[in-house]
Design a protein around this motif. Structure first.
Motif, PDB file in Angstrom:
ATOM      1  N   THR A 109       0.840  -1.193   0.000  1.00 64.20           N
ATOM      2  CA  THR A 109       0.000   0.000   0.000  1.00 64.20           C
ATOM      3  C   THR A 109       0.876   1.245   0.000  1.00 64.20           C
ATOM      4  O   THR A 109       0.623   2.217  -0.730  1.00 64.20           O
ATOM      5  CB  THR A 109      -0.920   0.013   1.241  1.00 64.20           C
ATOM      6  OG1 THR A 109      -1.792  -1.122   1.196  1.00 64.20           O
ATOM      7  CG2 THR A 109      -1.759   1.283   1.290  1.00 64.20           C
ATOM      8  N   SER A 152      -4.052  -2.357  -4.779  1.00 67.12           N
ATOM      9  CA  SER A 152      -5.360  -1.765  -5.055  1.00 67.12           C
ATOM     10  C   SER A 152      -5.607  -0.520  -4.203  1.00 67.12           C
ATOM     11  O   SER A 152      -6.120   0.489  -4.695  1.00 67.12           O
ATOM     12  CB  SER A 152      -6.466  -2.807  -4.793  1.00 67.12           C
ATOM     13  OG  SER A 152      -7.735  -2.263  -5.016  1.00 67.12           O
ATOM     14  N   LEU A 175      -5.177   4.651  -4.779  1.00 65.77           N
ATOM     15  CA  LEU A 175      -6.304   5.480  -4.358  1.00 65.77           C
ATOM     16  C   LEU A 175      -5.936   6.329  -3.144  1.00 65.77           C
ATOM     17  O   LEU A 175      -6.282   7.512  -3.062  1.00 65.77           O
ATOM     18  CB  LEU A 175      -7.513   4.594  -4.043  1.00 65.77           C
ATOM     19  CG  LEU A 175      -8.158   3.873  -5.227  1.00 65.77           C
ATOM     20  CD1 LEU A 175      -9.289   2.984  -4.750  1.00 65.77           C
ATOM     21  CD2 LEU A 175      -8.654   4.866  -6.266  1.00 65.77           C
ATOM     22  N   TYR A 192      -5.680  10.402  -3.310  1.00 65.42           N
ATOM     23  CA  TYR A 192      -6.594  11.176  -2.454  1.00 65.42           C
ATOM     24  C   TYR A 192      -5.831  12.100  -1.508  1.00 65.42           C
ATOM     25  O   TYR A 192      -6.134  13.301  -1.420  1.00 65.42           O
ATOM     26  CB  TYR A 192      -7.482  10.215  -1.659  1.00 65.42           C
ATOM     27  CG  TYR A 192      -8.354  10.924  -0.650  1.00 65.42           C
ATOM     28  CD1 TYR A 192      -9.490  11.608  -1.057  1.00 65.42           C
ATOM     29  CD2 TYR A 192      -8.016  10.916   0.712  1.00 65.42           C
ATOM     30  CE1 TYR A 192     -10.283  12.275  -0.128  1.00 65.42           C
ATOM     31  CE2 TYR A 192      -8.802  11.575   1.639  1.00 65.42           C
ATOM     32  CZ  TYR A 192      -9.942  12.257   1.214  1.00 65.42           C
ATOM     33  OH  TYR A 192     -10.714  12.929   2.133  1.00 65.42           O
ATOM     34  N   ASN A 215      -6.885   9.413 -15.436  1.00 71.47           N
ATOM     35  CA  ASN A 215      -7.350   8.650 -14.269  1.00 71.47           C
ATOM     36  C   ASN A 215      -6.566   7.348 -14.110  1.00 71.47           C
ATOM     37  O   ASN A 215      -7.141   6.271 -14.029  1.00 71.47           O
ATOM     38  CB  ASN A 215      -8.845   8.366 -14.382  1.00 71.47           C
ATOM     39  CG  ASN A 215      -9.246   7.873 -15.770  1.00 71.47           C
ATOM     40  OD1 ASN A 215      -8.406   7.774 -16.655  1.00 71.47           O
ATOM     41  ND2 ASN A 215     -10.514   7.569 -15.947  1.00 71.47           N
ATOM     42  N   ALA A 220      -4.997   6.278 -11.556  1.00 69.84           N
ATOM     43  CA  ALA A 220      -5.246   5.627 -10.267  1.00 69.84           C
ATOM     44  C   ALA A 220      -6.364   4.605 -10.366  1.00 69.84           C
ATOM     45  O   ALA A 220      -6.323   3.555  -9.706  1.00 69.84           O
ATOM     46  CB  ALA A 220      -5.580   6.668  -9.201  1.00 69.84           C
ATOM     47  N   ILE A 221      -7.376   4.886 -11.203  1.00 73.60           N
ATOM     48  CA  ILE A 221      -8.471   3.929 -11.395  1.00 73.60           C
ATOM     49  C   ILE A 221      -7.943   2.652 -12.034  1.00 73.60           C
ATOM     50  O   ILE A 221      -8.317   1.545 -11.639  1.00 73.60           O
ATOM     51  CB  ILE A 221      -9.584   4.561 -12.249  1.00 73.60           C
ATOM     52  CG1 ILE A 221     -10.220   5.724 -11.500  1.00 73.60           C
ATOM     53  CG2 ILE A 221     -10.634   3.512 -12.624  1.00 73.60           C
ATOM     54  CD1 ILE A 221     -11.290   6.452 -12.291  1.00 73.60           C
ATOM     55  N   SER A 225      -5.896   0.628  -9.390  1.00 70.13           N
ATOM     56  CA  SER A 225      -6.711   0.029  -8.331  1.00 70.13           C
ATOM     57  C   SER A 225      -7.645  -1.051  -8.866  1.00 70.13           C
ATOM     58  O   SER A 225      -7.823  -2.094  -8.227  1.00 70.13           O
ATOM     59  CB  SER A 225      -7.527   1.115  -7.619  1.00 70.13           C
ATOM     60  OG  SER A 225      -6.670   2.024  -6.968  1.00 70.13           O
TER      61      SER A 225
END
Length: 411
Positions: free
Chosen positions: A41, A165, A169, A173, A263, A265-266, A269
């Motif tokens: 992570t 995953s 994100l 964020y 995008n 990050a999408i 993940s």
């Protein structure tokens, strides 16, 4: 450091597992998996952030590929030495070394005055990753019996992929809402949590102090010959090569995808979420399907997804799913093959060689592809990478037609 009574030689591993309560044995496995989840992570939180941070701070001419790829270069250069230390000092001391290094490295990301300094920080980050990841996987292979190893490697890979995953994100964020400094503090908190979770793990030493202190130059030479006998032959050689190619593709995706689509990050993940499901399935039913088919289809899926992404980037969700199918299946199967084919005596060094395939691939996929990214459009670059993946799937299908013979002897 543990007392001498806490130190366990590799020859006593089976006795340790039999003597330990069932709940304690399960606790060890959970600690390893959760620790790797937290670690990945943290690592992947930089995926969507670092290229943007570099271009925001130093402009469009910032060497994004070199900085991102420097971490894999640190892995590649130091992983072999980490493997030696794991076999000599034990699994847990090297695992802790990686965590402590991480705590010292993260503040340097914000302090670095130039991209060149940040490249050096990334190299150090790669060394800490080599220590933590290699020690964790070697410890898991030590603790898990042969008949459960493929399943547990699948669960470990699943934990890694949950981290893959969540990380992008989380990174996107925190960076968007509070900035880069807040992200670094968040990742330091995850590292401290990882240290706490690692406390219950046993001290697994490869050799007793007496044996290691009286080893001769002749026995060292024999050990090196014994090591090369395995890593230069099937299946460890072939598994490492396929892992290298898969990592090469992934290194390019990590480095250049945020510059190709908004995008990213999408994508990271979603494909990681699919990989979690794939690895859960491998953990339960991986022994039913032929390893030959899993490996060749995995690299084919990854290559096909990159070609599709380059042609129809608006279908991002479908290409993320397809890439996740390949990315999720490749590592646990190859890792299980290596663990079954590496005797306990040299398992740490064999694993370091195998994982060096990941390091080399990530390095070449980042820094090595930088000149191509300057001469090709990003769409053309991903088409080329996808074609390489599809071609290598044929090589994997041919090579892994041979049976894999487990090697459990420790001498």
């Amino acid at each position: 450091m543990a007392s001498s009574s806490d130190r366990v030689s590799a020859s006593d591993l089976e006795s340790l597992k039999l003597a330990s309560p069932h709940w304690q044995y399960r606790l060890w496995l959970v600690c390893i998996c959760v620790g790797m989840l937290l670690f990945f992570t943290q690592v992947t939180a930089f995926f969507p952030v670092l290229p943007l941070y570099l271009t925001h701070r130093w402009g469009q001419t910032a060497p994004v590929g070199l900085v991102v790829g420097a971490m894999a270069a640190g892995l590649l250069l130091f992983r072999p030495w980490i493997g030696v230390l794991i076999d000599r000092w034990g699994r847990k001391p090297i695992l802790w070394l990686g965590l402590v290094m991480m705590l010292g490295i993260l503040p340097l990301y914000g302090w670095s005055p130039s991209p060149q300094w940040l490249m050096g920080v990334r190299v150090l980050h790669g060394i800490s990753q080599a220590a933590l990841a290699t020690a964790s996987q070697t410890m898991l292979a030590d603790l898990v019996p042969v008949d459960r190893r493929t399943a547990m490697m699948g669960y470990l890979a699943m934990s890694n992929t949950i981290g893959f995953s969540l990380g992008p994100l989380l990174g996107a964020y925190v960076y968007a809402t509070n900035g880069f400094t807040a992200l670094l503090f968040t990742l330091m908190g995850l590292t401290i949590l990882g240290l706490i979770i690692s406390l219950p793990l046993p001290w697994l030493f490869r050799c007793s102090q007496k044996a290691s202190s009286h080893s001769s130059q002749n026995s060292l030479r024999q050990s090196i010959q014994f090591l090369w006998k395995y890593i230069l032959t099937f299946p460890i050689r072939d598994a490492t090569f396929i892992f290298f190619i898969g990592s090469f593709l992934h290194g390019s995706v990590v480095t250049f995808l945020p510059l190709f689509i908004d995008n990213a990050a999408i994508f990271y993940s979603l494909n990681a979420l699919i990989a979690v499901l794939v690895r859960f399935g491998l953990g339960r039913w991986g022994g039913v399907v032929s390893q030959r088919w899993i490996i060749s289809m995995a690299i084919l899926c990854s290559g096909s997804a990159l070609i599709g992404l380059s042609r129809l980037p608006q279908q991002l969700v479908w290409w993320s799913i397809l890439y996740g199918l390949g990315f999720g299946a490749l590592f646990p199967v190859l890792s299980a093959i290596v663990s079954l084919s590496a005797p306990t005596k040299v398992r740490g060094r064999v694993y370091s060689f195998f994982l060096a395939g990941f390091d080399g691939g990530m390095t070449l996929g980042g820094a090595g592809v930088q000149p191509l990214a300057q001469g090709l459009s990003l769409s053309g670059l991903f088409t080329l990478l996808g074609g390489i993946g599809c071609s290598i799937s044929l090589v994997a299908f041919h090579q892994f037609a041979k049976p894999v013979v487990p090697q459990e002897q420790s001498d």
